[in-house]
Design a protein around this motif. Structure first.
Motif, PDB file in Angstrom:
ATOM      1  N   GLN A  90      18.512 -13.602  17.162  1.00  0.00           N
ATOM      2  CA  GLN A  90      18.709 -14.108  15.619  1.00  0.00           C
ATOM      3  C   GLN A  90      18.789 -12.882  14.730  1.00  0.00           C
ATOM      4  O   GLN A  90      18.443 -11.910  15.013  1.00  0.00           O
ATOM      5  N   MET A  91      19.249 -13.558  13.651  1.00  0.00           N
ATOM      6  CA  MET A  91      19.219 -12.878  12.535  1.00  0.00           C
ATOM      7  C   MET A  91      17.696 -12.690  11.588  1.00  0.00           C
ATOM      8  O   MET A  91      16.868 -13.399  11.688  1.00  0.00           O
ATOM      9  N   GLY A  92      17.961 -11.456  10.998  1.00  0.00           N
ATOM     10  CA  GLY A  92      16.243 -11.007  10.339  1.00  0.00           C
ATOM     11  C   GLY A  92      16.091 -11.825   9.070  1.00  0.00           C
ATOM     12  O   GLY A  92      14.873 -11.784   8.562  1.00  0.00           O
ATOM     13  N   GLY A  93      17.021 -12.582   8.626  1.00  0.00           N
ATOM     14  CA  GLY A  93      16.704 -13.526   7.550  1.00  0.00           C
ATOM     15  C   GLY A  93      17.298 -13.017   6.360  1.00  0.00           C
ATOM     16  O   GLY A  93      17.924 -12.068   6.051  1.00  0.00           O
ATOM     17  N   TRP A  94      17.062 -13.885   4.926  1.00  0.00           N
ATOM     18  CA  TRP A  94      17.360 -14.015   3.806  1.00  0.00           C
ATOM     19  C   TRP A  94      16.391 -13.487   2.920  1.00  0.00           C
ATOM     20  O   TRP A  94      15.417 -13.860   2.874  1.00  0.00           O
ATOM     21  N   PHE A  95      16.705 -12.304   1.995  1.00  0.00           N
ATOM     22  CA  PHE A  95      15.783 -11.912   1.031  1.00  0.00           C
ATOM     23  C   PHE A  95      16.377 -11.763  -0.435  1.00  0.00           C
ATOM     24  O   PHE A  95      17.695 -11.571  -0.440  1.00  0.00           O
ATOM     25  N   ARG A  96      15.614 -12.075  -1.248  1.00  0.00           N
ATOM     26  CA  ARG A  96      15.999 -11.961  -2.458  1.00  0.00           C
ATOM     27  C   ARG A  96      16.271 -10.566  -2.939  1.00  0.00           C
ATOM     28  O   ARG A  96      17.061 -10.039  -4.190  1.00  0.00           O
ATOM     29  N   LYS A  97      15.598  -9.594  -2.521  1.00  0.00           N
ATOM     30  CA  LYS A  97      15.660  -8.183  -2.613  1.00  0.00           C
ATOM     31  C   LYS A  97      16.007  -7.440  -1.764  1.00  0.00           C
ATOM     32  O   LYS A  97      15.561  -7.796  -0.435  1.00  0.00           O
ATOM     33  N   GLU A  98      16.524  -6.143  -1.910  1.00  0.00           N
ATOM     34  CA  GLU A  98      16.552  -5.235  -0.772  1.00  0.00           C
ATOM     35  C   GLU A  98      15.308  -4.851  -0.223  1.00  0.00           C
ATOM     36  O   GLU A  98      14.276  -4.805  -0.743  1.00  0.00           O
ATOM     37  N   ILE A  99      15.189  -4.478   1.212  1.00  0.00           N
ATOM     38  CA  ILE A  99      14.258  -3.973   1.678  1.00  0.00           C
ATOM     39  C   ILE A  99      14.528  -2.646   2.491  1.00  0.00           C
ATOM     40  O   ILE A  99      15.197  -2.324   3.407  1.00  0.00           O
ATOM     41  N   ASN A 100      14.311  -1.656   1.659  1.00  0.00           N
ATOM     42  CA  ASN A 100      14.318  -0.344   1.985  1.00  0.00           C
ATOM     43  C   ASN A 100      13.306   0.278   2.502  1.00  0.00           C
ATOM     44  O   ASN A 100      13.472   1.453   3.433  1.00  0.00           O
ATOM     45  N   THR A 101      12.142  -0.039   2.242  1.00  0.00           N
ATOM     46  CA  THR A 101      10.857   0.751   2.771  1.00  0.00           C
ATOM     47  C   THR A 101       9.664  -0.311   3.341  1.00  0.00           C
ATOM     48  O   THR A 101      10.127  -1.550   2.909  1.00  0.00           O
ATOM     49  N   ILE A 102       8.917   0.158   3.866  1.00  0.00           N
ATOM     50  CA  ILE A 102       7.773  -0.559   4.117  1.00  0.00           C
ATOM     51  C   ILE A 102       7.027  -1.425   2.927  1.00  0.00           C
ATOM     52  O   ILE A 102       6.720  -2.477   2.773  1.00  0.00           O
ATOM     53  N   ASP A 103       6.961  -0.454   1.755  1.00  0.00           N
ATOM     54  CA  ASP A 103       6.254  -0.913   0.617  1.00  0.00           C
ATOM     55  C   ASP A 103       6.937  -2.235  -0.031  1.00  0.00           C
ATOM     56  O   ASP A 103       6.525  -3.026  -0.819  1.00  0.00           O
ATOM     57  N   ASP A 104       8.345  -2.294   0.272  1.00  0.00           N
ATOM     58  CA  ASP A 104       9.192  -3.487  -0.287  1.00  0.00           C
ATOM     59  C   ASP A 104       8.999  -4.642   0.434  1.00  0.00           C
ATOM     60  O   ASP A 104       9.233  -5.724  -0.099  1.00  0.00           O
ATOM     61  N   LEU A 105       8.058  -4.781   1.637  1.00  0.00           N
ATOM     62  CA  LEU A 105       7.566  -5.937   2.145  1.00  0.00           C
ATOM     63  C   LEU A 105       6.355  -6.392   1.602  1.00  0.00           C
ATOM     64  O   LEU A 105       5.894  -7.576   1.867  1.00  0.00           O
ATOM     65  N   LYS A 106       5.524  -5.476   1.077  1.00  0.00           N
ATOM     66  CA  LYS A 106       4.045  -5.785   0.486  1.00  0.00           C
ATOM     67  C   LYS A 106       4.353  -6.893  -0.555  1.00  0.00           C
ATOM     68  O   LYS A 106       4.984  -6.693  -1.559  1.00  0.00           O
ATOM     69  N   GLY A 107       3.230  -7.875  -0.205  1.00  0.00           N
ATOM     70  CA  GLY A 107       3.347  -9.063  -1.158  1.00  0.00           C
ATOM     71  C   GLY A 107       4.273  -9.963  -1.041  1.00  0.00           C
ATOM     72  O   GLY A 107       4.193 -11.228  -1.797  1.00  0.00           O
ATOM     73  N   LEU A 108       5.190  -9.910   0.150  1.00  0.00           N
ATOM     74  CA  LEU A 108       6.608 -10.821   0.068  1.00  0.00           C
ATOM     75  C   LEU A 108       6.042 -12.050   0.682  1.00  0.00           C
ATOM     76  O   LEU A 108       5.367 -11.995   1.866  1.00  0.00           O
ATOM     77  N   LYS A 109       6.299 -13.341   0.368  1.00  0.00           N
ATOM     78  CA  LYS A 109       6.114 -14.544   0.687  1.00  0.00           C
ATOM     79  C   LYS A 109       7.326 -14.969   1.534  1.00  0.00           C
ATOM     80  O   LYS A 109       8.436 -15.347   1.083  1.00  0.00           O
ATOM     81  N   MET A 110       7.182 -15.061   3.005  1.00  0.00           N
ATOM     82  CA  MET A 110       8.238 -15.313   3.990  1.00  0.00           C
ATOM     83  C   MET A 110       7.976 -16.315   4.771  1.00  0.00           C
ATOM     84  O   MET A 110       7.029 -16.372   5.544  1.00  0.00           O
ATOM     85  N   ARG A 111       8.906 -17.269   5.093  1.00  0.00           N
ATOM     86  CA  ARG A 111       8.994 -18.354   6.160  1.00  0.00           C
ATOM     87  C   ARG A 111       9.211 -17.462   7.268  1.00  0.00           C
ATOM     88  O   ARG A 111      10.310 -17.171   7.280  1.00  0.00           O
ATOM     89  N   ILE A 112       8.141 -17.464   8.204  1.00  0.00           N
ATOM     90  CA  ILE A 112       8.495 -17.162   9.411  1.00  0.00           C
ATOM     91  C   ILE A 112       7.918 -17.620  10.507  1.00  0.00           C
ATOM     92  O   ILE A 112       6.332 -18.032  10.391  1.00  0.00           O
ATOM     93  N   ALA A 113       8.217 -17.956  11.608  1.00  0.00           N
ATOM     94  CA  ALA A 113       7.506 -18.854  12.576  1.00  0.00           C
ATOM     95  C   ALA A 113       6.876 -17.886  13.632  1.00  0.00           C
ATOM     96  O   ALA A 113       7.429 -16.764  13.896  1.00  0.00           O
ATOM     97  N   GLY A 114       5.879 -18.222  14.277  1.00  0.00           N
ATOM     98  CA  GLY A 114       5.285 -17.806  15.781  1.00  0.00           C
ATOM     99  C   GLY A 114       4.521 -16.595  15.258  1.00  0.00           C
ATOM    100  O   GLY A 114       4.037 -16.325  14.218  1.00  0.00           O
TER     101      GLY A 114
END
Length: 368
Positions: free
Chosen positions: A159-183
């Protein structure tokens, strides 16, 4: 032999034939009883490839039984919400469901292994592990605790890694992100600073549009284009390292399945195998065209970089160490998948990888 004796013998034989026929008819009727079942899906009809597996199964069973075994199909929400499909089967509300095992990790994380786990098996390996590697028996040994029996009935491929409102360039960009993700991927994402949300497919667009979530994964280009995610988040990442070859299953109420004539059980197994093959074929035939369409609509394709993949892999291994230490059922199935995957990738890199890489270069050079 005189005529009288001959006709007396013939009459006796005729009575025997009639009696045998009288016995045979009910036996045949018992082997092909008139049955009507209900199958609830975790998917809506607008995700038509996922939904089609349900109707594929129902049609195959109807044709194979000359209409004696009928399965009525219901989309998510028509009987129960999509994420309650397994419960409806387990408690006998419906006889079967078409769903993803990993939707139910709230009951036990072992459910995740029925569908896909981060850095797990690809589609071919998944099908091989279930059918040849003992995976189906292991999963059903676990599902017996919930009065469930499962058969693979679909696979989306990587599958694809999904849709993001902003670019994800580093691990810090993931922090605080609310993401619909299963499993189980949600637990791994938590270690990377993401707040996972489990939302049924039909509700994802609204949640992304309203800002309830910042990102979502679903399946791949074909479904994502139909669901319109590009309108509310333009950065489209790949790959979904958490879903390299996720299986979709038909869940049966175990008591109901076991009570079927053996012929009907065989027909259901064959119907699910056909649906399993059809789903992957449909996605393979549809995703390229949809991806081109998404890019034309403004999707920005981005690959997760090596730093993010390495950090995600490390977080996944940490998660597995924690789970295998405290959950014997998880460990038993996970260890089986790991051993299978190790050998499968040894072979894949020799033949498929070399061939596919060469052909991809030809495609990029415009020679195909």
């Amino acid at each position: 032999m005189n005529r009288r004796h001959f006709f007396r013998q013939a009459g006796t034989a005729g009575i025997g034939a009639v009696a045998a026929g009288a016995l045979a008819a009910p036996a045949i009727a018992q082997e092909s009883p008139k049955l009507t079942w209900r199958m609830t899906s975790s998917f809506t009809k607008n995700t038509d490839i996922l939904w089609a597996a349900s109707t594929d199964i129902a049609q195959s069973v109807k044709e194979a039984t000359d209409g004696n075994f009928t399965i009525h199909t219901f989309a998510a929400g028509e009987i129960v919400p999509g994420l309650q499909a397994a419960d409806a089967v387990s408690n006998g509300t419906v006889e079967m469901a078409h769903t993803c095992s990993y939707y139910y990790i709230g009951k036990d994380p072992t459910f995740a292994l029925g569908t896909s786990v981060p850095f797990g098996l690809n589609a071919r390996q998944t099908n091989s592990w279930f059918s040849i590697g003992g995976g189906n028996d292991l999963l059903n040994e676990f599902l017996g605790n919930y009065n469930l029996y499962a058969l693979p009935a679909g696979n989306t491929g990587a599958q694809m890694g999904g849709w993001f409102r902003k670019e994800i360039n580093t691990i810090d960009d993931l922090k605080g992100l609310k993401m619909r993700i299963a499993g189980l991927a949600g637990q791994v994402m938590t270690k990377l600073g993401v707040t996972p949300q489990q939302i049924a497919g039909g509700d994802v667009y609204a949640a992304l549009e309203k800002g309830t979530i910042d990102a979502t994964e679903f399946v791949g280009p074909y479904d994502d284009q139909k669901l319109g995610f590009v309108k509310v988040a333009k950065y489209y990442y790949y790959p979904a390292w958490w879903e390299g070859g996720p299986a979709v299953h038909a869940f049966f109420n175990r008591d109901k399945f076991n009570s079927l004539p053996k012929s009907y059980q065989r027909i259901l197994k064959d119907a699910c195998a056909n649906a399993n093959m059809n789903m992957l074929a449909r996605y393979d035939a549809s995703n390229a065209k949809a991806l081109r369409q998404l890019v034309s609509e403004g999707a920005v394709l981005k690959a997760f970089n090596q730093q993010i993949l390495d950090a995600s892999f490390a977080a996944a291994q940490e998660t597995y160490s924690e789970l295998t230490a405290k959950n014997a059922a998880f460990k038993k199935i996970y260890d089986s998948q790991q051993a299978f995957k190790k050998d499968a990738y040894l072979w894949a890199q020799i033949a498929d990888y070399t061939y596919d890489t060469f052909m991809m270069i030809q495609q990029r050079n415009g020679k195909l």
